[in-house]
Design a protein around this motif. Sequence first.
Motif, mmCIF file in Angstrom:
data_model
loop_
_atom_site.group_PDB
_atom_site.id
_atom_site.type_symbol
_atom_site.label_atom_id
_atom_site.label_comp_id
_atom_site.label_asym_id
_atom_site.label_seq_id
_atom_site.Cartn_x
_atom_site.Cartn_y
_atom_site.Cartn_z
ATOM 1 N N LEU A 101 4.794 18.744 -1.792
ATOM 2 C CA LEU A 101 5.866 17.791 -2.018
ATOM 3 C C LEU A 101 5.389 16.411 -1.602
ATOM 4 N N ALA A 102 5.459 15.471 -2.517
ATOM 5 C CA ALA A 102 5.056 14.098 -2.242
ATOM 6 C C ALA A 102 6.283 13.278 -1.860
ATOM 7 N N ASP A 103 6.114 12.487 -0.790
ATOM 8 C CA ASP A 103 7.162 11.557 -0.380
ATOM 9 C C ASP A 103 6.494 10.289 0.158
ATOM 10 N N GLN A 104 7.246 9.443 0.849
ATOM 11 C CA GLN A 104 6.714 8.176 1.339
ATOM 12 C C GLN A 104 5.576 8.372 2.346
ATOM 13 N N GLN A 105 5.543 9.480 3.067
ATOM 14 C CA GLN A 105 4.510 9.747 4.067
ATOM 15 C C GLN A 105 3.251 10.382 3.475
ATOM 16 N N GLY A 106 3.293 10.784 2.228
ATOM 17 C CA GLY A 106 2.148 11.427 1.592
ATOM 18 C C GLY A 106 2.530 12.755 0.980
ATOM 19 N N THR A 107 1.595 13.706 0.995
ATOM 20 C CA THR A 107 1.817 15.014 0.383
ATOM 21 C C THR A 107 1.628 16.100 1.432
ATOM 22 N N ASP A 108 2.609 16.995 1.532
ATOM 23 C CA ASP A 108 2.540 18.107 2.473
ATOM 24 C C ASP A 108 2.938 19.406 1.791
ATOM 25 N N ILE A 109 2.631 20.510 2.492
ATOM 26 C CA ILE A 109 2.934 21.853 2.002
ATOM 27 C C ILE A 109 4.269 22.300 2.594
ATOM 28 N N TRP A 110 5.118 22.851 1.758
ATOM 29 C CA TRP A 110 6.414 23.379 2.159
ATOM 30 C C TRP A 110 6.541 24.807 1.650
ATOM 31 N N VAL A 111 7.410 25.600 2.276
ATOM 32 C CA VAL A 111 7.717 26.956 1.823
ATOM 33 C C VAL A 111 9.228 27.104 1.750
ATOM 34 N N ALA A 112 9.707 27.590 0.619
ATOM 35 C CA ALA A 112 11.133 27.835 0.420
ATOM 36 C C ALA A 112 11.396 29.330 0.375
ATOM 37 N N GLY A 129 0.519 14.627 5.790
ATOM 38 C CA GLY A 129 0.658 13.734 4.647
ATOM 39 C C GLY A 129 -0.546 13.737 3.718
ATOM 40 N N LYS A 130 -1.447 14.722 3.913
ATOM 41 C CA LYS A 130 -2.677 14.738 3.134
ATOM 42 C C LYS A 130 -3.041 16.135 2.647
ATOM 43 N N SER A 131 -2.091 17.032 2.550
ATOM 44 C CA SER A 131 -2.376 18.424 2.175
ATOM 45 C C SER A 131 -1.757 18.762 0.831
ATOM 46 N N ASP A 132 -2.473 19.583 0.055
ATOM 47 C CA ASP A 132 -1.988 19.948 -1.267
ATOM 48 C C ASP A 132 -2.575 21.286 -1.706
ATOM 49 N N SER A 144 -6.984 19.777 2.105
ATOM 50 C CA SER A 144 -6.447 18.655 2.858
ATOM 51 C C SER A 144 -7.490 17.564 3.004
ATOM 52 N N ALA A 145 -7.019 16.321 2.954
ATOM 53 C CA ALA A 145 -7.872 15.151 3.153
ATOM 54 C C ALA A 145 -7.691 14.599 4.563
ATOM 55 N N ARG A 146 -7.188 15.424 5.508
ATOM 56 C CA ARG A 146 -7.070 14.947 6.893
ATOM 57 C C ARG A 146 -8.446 14.618 7.454
ATOM 58 N N VAL A 147 -9.482 15.239 6.899
ATOM 59 C CA VAL A 147 -10.875 14.884 7.164
ATOM 60 C C VAL A 147 -11.504 14.722 5.784
ATOM 61 N N LEU A 148 -11.988 13.524 5.479
ATOM 62 C CA LEU A 148 -12.528 13.283 4.138
ATOM 63 C C LEU A 148 -13.964 13.748 4.024
ATOM 64 N N GLU A 192 -6.396 26.594 6.550
ATOM 65 C CA GLU A 192 -5.500 27.747 6.507
ATOM 66 C C GLU A 192 -4.515 27.629 7.666
ATOM 67 N N GLN A 193 -3.271 28.038 7.413
ATOM 68 C CA GLN A 193 -2.248 28.006 8.449
ATOM 69 C C GLN A 193 -1.239 29.117 8.181
ATOM 70 N N SER A 194 -0.559 29.512 9.233
ATOM 71 C CA SER A 194 0.500 30.500 9.094
ATOM 72 C C SER A 194 1.524 29.989 8.082
ATOM 73 N N ALA A 195 2.017 30.867 7.233
ATOM 74 C CA ALA A 195 2.953 30.467 6.180
ATOM 75 C C ALA A 195 4.292 30.009 6.737
ATOM 76 N N ASP A 196 4.601 30.366 7.983
ATOM 77 C CA ASP A 196 5.861 29.892 8.566
ATOM 78 C C ASP A 196 5.690 28.548 9.273
ATOM 79 N N GLY A 197 4.487 27.973 9.209
ATOM 80 C CA GLY A 197 4.236 26.659 9.790
ATOM 81 C C GLY A 197 3.902 26.691 11.271
ATOM 82 N N SER A 198 3.926 27.863 11.875
ATOM 83 C CA SER A 198 3.615 27.943 13.300
ATOM 84 C C SER A 198 2.110 27.845 13.526
ATOM 85 N N GLY A 199 1.747 27.504 14.734
ATOM 86 C CA GLY A 199 0.331 27.420 15.073
ATOM 87 C C GLY A 199 -0.318 26.187 14.492
ATOM 88 N N THR A 200 -1.595 26.107 14.689
ATOM 89 C CA THR A 200 -2.394 24.974 14.244
ATOM 90 C C THR A 200 -3.193 25.368 13.007
#
Length: 145
Positions: free
Chosen positions: A28-39, A53-56, A71-75, A81-89
């Motif tokens: 989802l892209a917004d003013q802060q960039g692009t992030d991963i969401w789960v519905a 703001g840099k993941s897709d 992710s472009a958090r490091v170019l 990889e991350q837990s699908a519930d957003g927990s952890g690092t």
Amino acid sequence: MASRLLEAERSYAHPRLSPDGRRLAYELADQQGTDIWVADLASQTVERVTRDGKSDRPEWSPDGLRLRFSSARVLPHSLWEQSADGSGTAVKLLDGTGVGIRDGVYSPDGRSIVYRVDAPAVNRDILRLPLVGDRTGAADRGPDG
């Protein structure tokens, strides 16, 4: 007849259904960039998985517990990889040093990832990264690599 999966119209991209078909990962892209969401499709609740703001380009692990994403958090772009519930690092799976890494998908058994690199010298290439065993060697380039 097609039906809407999410209530609001927004800048969604790269939707991916979980292996059990109950959740939808997307960028989802917004003013802060692009992030991963789960519905959660039944309850219509959403959880933000990344906050950089840099993941897709999310992809589900075969067991539905983790998400692999670029992710472009490091170019340049790297695979994370991350837990699908957003927990952890988030954990970096593969560094994009010298090339941009995109479009990684898990093998059906979850033991490797096939991904695309964008490198000016080689245009684009498709490689496989083992996730178990010895990971010290170069990624497989297939029969011609």
